[in-house]
Design an enzyme around this catalytic site. Structure first.
Site, PDB file in Angstrom:
ATOM      1  N   CYS A   1       0.822  -1.231   0.000  1.00 26.13           N
ATOM      2  CA  CYS A   1       0.000   0.000   0.000  1.00 26.13           C
ATOM      3  C   CYS A   1       0.846   1.267   0.000  1.00 26.13           C
ATOM      4  O   CYS A   1       0.524   2.218  -0.721  1.00 26.13           O
ATOM      5  CB  CYS A   1      -1.026  -0.003   1.131  1.00 26.13           C
ATOM      6  SG  CYS A   1      -0.386  -0.197   2.789  1.00 26.13           S
TER       7      CYS A   1
ATOM      8  N   ASP B   1      -7.485   5.459  -1.783  1.00 24.89           N
ATOM      9  CA  ASP B   1      -7.152   4.290  -0.971  1.00 24.89           C
ATOM     10  C   ASP B   1      -6.647   3.168  -1.869  1.00 24.89           C
ATOM     11  O   ASP B   1      -7.361   2.733  -2.780  1.00 24.89           O
ATOM     12  CB  ASP B   1      -8.424   3.849  -0.234  1.00 24.89           C
ATOM     13  CG  ASP B   1      -8.158   2.777   0.810  1.00 24.89           C
ATOM     14  OD1 ASP B   1      -7.056   2.200   0.807  1.00 24.89           O
ATOM     15  OD2 ASP B   1      -9.063   2.516   1.626  1.00 24.89           O
TER      16      ASP B   1
ATOM     17  N   HIS C   1      -6.183   0.099  -1.002  1.00 30.26           N
ATOM     18  CA  HIS C   1      -6.508  -1.216  -0.436  1.00 30.26           C
ATOM     19  C   HIS C   1      -7.665  -1.914  -1.132  1.00 30.26           C
ATOM     20  O   HIS C   1      -8.672  -2.245  -0.520  1.00 30.26           O
ATOM     21  CB  HIS C   1      -6.814  -1.092   1.054  1.00 30.26           C
ATOM     22  CG  HIS C   1      -5.666  -0.587   1.852  1.00 30.26           C
ATOM     23  ND1 HIS C   1      -5.453   0.757   2.082  1.00 30.26           N
ATOM     24  CD2 HIS C   1      -4.646  -1.234   2.445  1.00 30.26           C
ATOM     25  CE1 HIS C   1      -4.353   0.908   2.796  1.00 30.26           C
ATOM     26  NE2 HIS C   1      -3.835  -0.281   3.027  1.00 30.26           N
TER      27      HIS C   1
END
Length: 369
Positions: A73, A278, A280
């Site tokens: 990430c 994001d 993820h």
């Protein structure tokens, strides 16, 4: 939208749209009103390059991982902040991505620099392998400083962008160092390694008849990354105002950081909330289609962006800025100086003309015979 929801891990947000607020929305140096410019806000966010976990890409190093789920990430956030620098460099801050609209070649050149294969300038493969030199084994989690150091090394191979990348350490930005780096006439890693300016080698095809004075004034576009620690275990409230101001500057590339062990790319704020992309969610690796074109929709986040309270931010971050010209850099310096006068805003870093004498000068260590 429903399909996007199914493939997106962070369902807890449920795509709550922007709050109906009089507060301005700031996205990478642009100010918007939720009431009159919601479409423009979403278009600006969607136009940023969004890099997420991927699976089934060629094995890193030939025998390593074929997915970065669970560990990549911060590497993806590093890619996003650097991609924003390349977008500003080659397409401009006003450029927008519109689904289905044919994009210019430079857009695909930028995107190709980040594709998950070993020979892309800033691929997950390159970042993970270059990280080994920074003491990180492949598959290990990075902090903001590590990914910044790795991207700086990789940028030296990207002669197309010809960027000067400076990482300001010890919470100090030294203007003299940056000017020396950006005014060097040679695409090289550090100013000290450059040959003398009087040399006749041309930089970027600059016309030969131009005088030395003109060549001396050349400025390599600057990517400035400043790793910071804004508190011990949580962010010190005194820094929040200053952090907000960073998103208001036209030179802003945003911030990489997040919550502990969960990295995000912060691109703006509204009220007391940060706006972020994001990484993820795991998507399949992308291959060029039969006509050699790269399907690019999965590199743009097409739902309202995520938000979180500024108070939840992990104190370890890196702030990024892009100065395309020397004027941009001078303007940035002026803004930072003004910021130090804002009441209730604690400076996150120091801006100095030259290296303070207490920095690692060999003489300080009594190494002179």
């Amino acid at each position: 939208l429903f399909l996007a929801t199914l493939t997106y891990d962070t369902l807890r947000f449920e795509y709550e749209d922007f709050p109906e607020t009089k507060e301005p929305v700031w996205i990478l140096g642009r100010k918007y009103s939720v009431f009159t410019e919601k479409e423009e806000i979403l278009l600006d966010v969607t136009s940023r390059l969004w890099f997420t976990y991927r699976k089934n890409f060629p094995a890193i190093g030939g025998t390593g991982p074929t997915s970065d789920t669970g560990w990549g990430c911060m590497l993806r956030c590093g890619q996003m902040i650097f991609a924003q620098a390349l977008v500003c460099r080659h397409l401009g801050r006003d450029w927008r991505w519109i689904k289905g609209k044919r994009q210019m070649d430079n857009y695909f050149n930028v995107l190709n620099a980040f594709i998950d294969k070993k020979d892309s300038y800033y691929s997950i493969h390159q970042i993970a392998q270059m990280g080994v030199g920074e003491g990180k084994s492949i598959g290990q989690w990075y902090g903001p400083n590590t990914v910044a150091q790795v991207l700086k090394k990789l940028a030296t191979f990207d002669t197309w962008s010809s960027l000067a990348v400076h990482i300001a350490m010890d919470n100090t930005v030294v203007m003299e160092e940056i000017r020396r780096l950006c005014q060097s006439n040679f695409p090289c890693a550090g100013a000290a390694a450059c040959p003398a300016v009087e040399s006749d080698v041309l930089y970027n095809g600059y016309p030969e008849e131009a005088g030395v004075r003109d060549r001396l004034s050349l400025w390599k576009p600057l990517v400035l990354l400043i790793p910071l620690r804004l508190g011990l275990t949580e962010i010190n409230e005194a820094y929040i105002e200053t952090l907000k101001h960073c998103f208001m500057m036209p030179q802003s590339l945003g911030v990489i950081g997040g919550k502990p062990n969960s990295a995000h790319y912060f691109i703006g704020y509204v009220g007391e909330e940060l706006i972020y992309l994001d990484p993820h969610t795991t998507q399949p690796a992308v291959e060029p289609n039969d006509s050699g074109c790269l399907p690019d929709e999965s590199f743009h986040c097409q739902h309202p962006p995520c938000r979180m309270s500024i108070a939840e931010l992990d104190p370890s971050i890196a702030v990024g800025f892009f100065c395309n010209t020397e004027e941009d850099f001078n303007d940035w310096c002026q803004q930072i100086k003004k910021l130090s006068l804002v009441r209730g805003a604690l400076p996150m870093f120091e801006l100095v003309e030259r290296q303070p004498s207490h920095f690692s000068n060999p003489d300080v260590l009594n190494l002179t015979p």
